[in-house]
Design a protein around this motif. Sequence first.
Motif, short mmCIF file in Angstrom:
data_model
loop_
_atom_site.label_atom_id
_atom_site.label_comp_id
_atom_site.label_asym_id
_atom_site.label_seq_id
_atom_site.Cartn_x
_atom_site.Cartn_y
_atom_site.Cartn_z
N GLY A 68 0.81 -1.22 0.00
CA GLY A 68 0.00 0.00 0.00
C GLY A 68 0.84 1.26 0.00
N VAL A 69 1.93 1.26 0.77
CA VAL A 69 2.82 2.43 0.83
C VAL A 69 3.47 2.68 -0.53
CG1 VAL A 69 4.92 3.36 1.85
CG2 VAL A 69 3.25 2.20 3.29
N LEU A 70 4.01 1.63 -1.13
CA LEU A 70 4.65 1.78 -2.45
C LEU A 70 3.64 2.09 -3.54
CD1 LEU A 70 7.23 -1.16 -2.29
CD2 LEU A 70 7.60 1.27 -1.81
N ALA A 71 2.44 1.51 -3.42
CA ALA A 71 1.40 1.78 -4.41
C ALA A 71 0.95 3.23 -4.34
CB ALA A 71 0.21 0.85 -4.18
N LEU A 72 0.90 3.78 -3.13
CA LEU A 72 0.51 5.19 -2.98
C LEU A 72 1.50 6.11 -3.67
CD1 LEU A 72 -1.31 7.36 -1.77
CD2 LEU A 72 0.03 7.20 0.34
N ALA A 73 2.79 5.84 -3.50
CA ALA A 73 3.81 6.67 -4.15
C ALA A 73 3.69 6.60 -5.67
CB ALA A 73 5.20 6.22 -3.70
N ALA B 245 0.97 -1.50 -13.00
CA ALA B 245 -0.14 -1.92 -12.14
C ALA B 245 -0.95 -3.03 -12.80
CB ALA B 245 -1.02 -0.72 -11.83
N SER B 246 -1.18 -2.91 -14.10
CA SER B 246 -1.97 -3.92 -14.81
C SER B 246 -1.27 -5.27 -14.83
CB SER B 246 -2.25 -3.46 -16.24
OG SER B 246 -3.04 -2.29 -16.26
N VAL B 247 0.05 -5.26 -15.04
CA VAL B 247 0.80 -6.52 -15.09
C VAL B 247 0.74 -7.23 -13.75
CG1 VAL B 247 3.11 -7.52 -15.29
CG2 VAL B 247 2.34 -5.80 -16.93
N MET C 294 8.74 -16.51 2.32
CA MET C 294 9.03 -15.38 1.43
C MET C 294 8.31 -15.52 0.09
SD MET C 294 10.76 -13.29 3.14
CE MET C 294 11.14 -12.16 1.81
N THR C 295 8.13 -16.75 -0.36
CA THR C 295 7.39 -16.96 -1.60
C THR C 295 5.97 -16.46 -1.47
OG1 THR C 295 8.72 -18.91 -2.11
CG2 THR C 295 6.62 -18.70 -3.26
N GLY C 296 5.32 -16.82 -0.37
CA GLY C 296 3.95 -16.35 -0.13
C GLY C 296 3.88 -14.85 0.06
N TYR C 297 4.89 -14.30 0.74
CA TYR C 297 4.89 -12.85 0.99
C TYR C 297 4.95 -12.07 -0.32
CZ TYR C 297 6.47 -8.23 2.39
OH TYR C 297 6.58 -6.88 2.54
N PHE C 298 5.89 -12.44 -1.18
CA PHE C 298 6.06 -11.70 -2.43
C PHE C 298 4.89 -11.92 -3.39
CE2 PHE C 298 10.63 -11.44 -1.26
CZ PHE C 298 10.76 -10.07 -1.36
N ALA C 299 4.29 -13.11 -3.36
CA ALA C 299 3.12 -13.36 -4.21
C ALA C 299 1.98 -12.43 -3.81
CB ALA C 299 2.69 -14.82 -4.10
N LEU C 300 1.72 -12.33 -2.51
CA LEU C 300 0.67 -11.42 -2.02
C LEU C 300 1.05 -9.96 -2.26
CD1 LEU C 300 -0.18 -13.13 1.40
CD2 LEU C 300 -1.57 -13.16 -0.67
N PHE C 301 2.33 -9.65 -2.09
CA PHE C 301 2.80 -8.28 -2.26
C PHE C 301 2.60 -7.81 -3.70
CE2 PHE C 301 6.23 -5.56 -3.78
CZ PHE C 301 6.08 -4.44 -2.96
N GLY D 162 -0.21 -4.20 -7.42
CA GLY D 162 -0.89 -3.88 -8.66
C GLY D 162 -2.31 -3.40 -8.44
N PHE D 163 -3.05 -4.11 -7.59
CA PHE D 163 -4.44 -3.74 -7.34
C PHE D 163 -4.54 -2.38 -6.66
CE2 PHE D 163 -8.18 -3.53 -4.65
CZ PHE D 163 -9.18 -3.92 -5.51
#
Length: 261
Positions: A85-90, A113-115, A137-144, A149-150
């Motif tokens: 959310g922080v990075l998406a806001l920027a 964002a679309s990709v 870490m795999t799960g973290y980055f997948a969710l991240f 993007g969303f």
Amino acid sequence: MQANFFIKKGLRQSLFFIILIALTAGAVVLTGFDFAVGLAAIPKAILWGLGNFYPTAESLEKLPDIFSKLIETVMLSIAATTVAGVLALALAVAGSKTMQIHPVFTVICRGIASVFRNIDVSAWSLILLFSFGQNIMTGYFALFFVSFGFLTRAFTETIEEVSSHSVEALKAVGAGYLSIVFRSVIPSALPQKISWVLFMIETNIRSATLIGILTGTGIGFSFDLYYKSFNYHAASLVVICIVLAILAIEFVSNTVRRLIL
């Protein structure tokens, strides 16, 4: 003129339903699905569930371990969503039409964002498995990645809808870029942004269960382990805990939304 409009609209709707029915029929033929067999299996599935899929006193002994895995899954979802959310806001601020740095940069931001948004979380998990293996870490980055993007897309649209008038007013009095961002863009759209983050946390908790099955972590792995070892009573306890956790998170999210919106 108006009659022609309604006729054309009706024809388009009819064409849509015909295509939809044709695609459904084609899928049924390709997969060999039998509606009669499927409907007949429902009573048997219900009876099997009532007879096997319920917690017992023995399965309750596994509750501390299940609860620990559930907390791990919830924390993973919250961490991935908040950082995204922080990075998406920027990125949303810099790429929105209201505060765009350059039109080309806006296109790039929307493309990124679309990709990230359109690749499913399970697909991200499979891709990342090659890099990180079966660990958290795999799960973290997948969710991240999916959250990033969303939320970038959601924040961009929110900024463009909410803050345009105040931005124009500040630009008229000669305010600088950062001053406009922190005094207008972020505050004016903050409630909607928080609402989107809460929605994403709810979604990620559900997705993290599936990811856990793929990555061997969290509550998803516990369910997979118990189910594959035919310990259906413990597996049913996992399902109950997941449902209760989702309902609790949804209750908290709805309460926060009512307070801020």
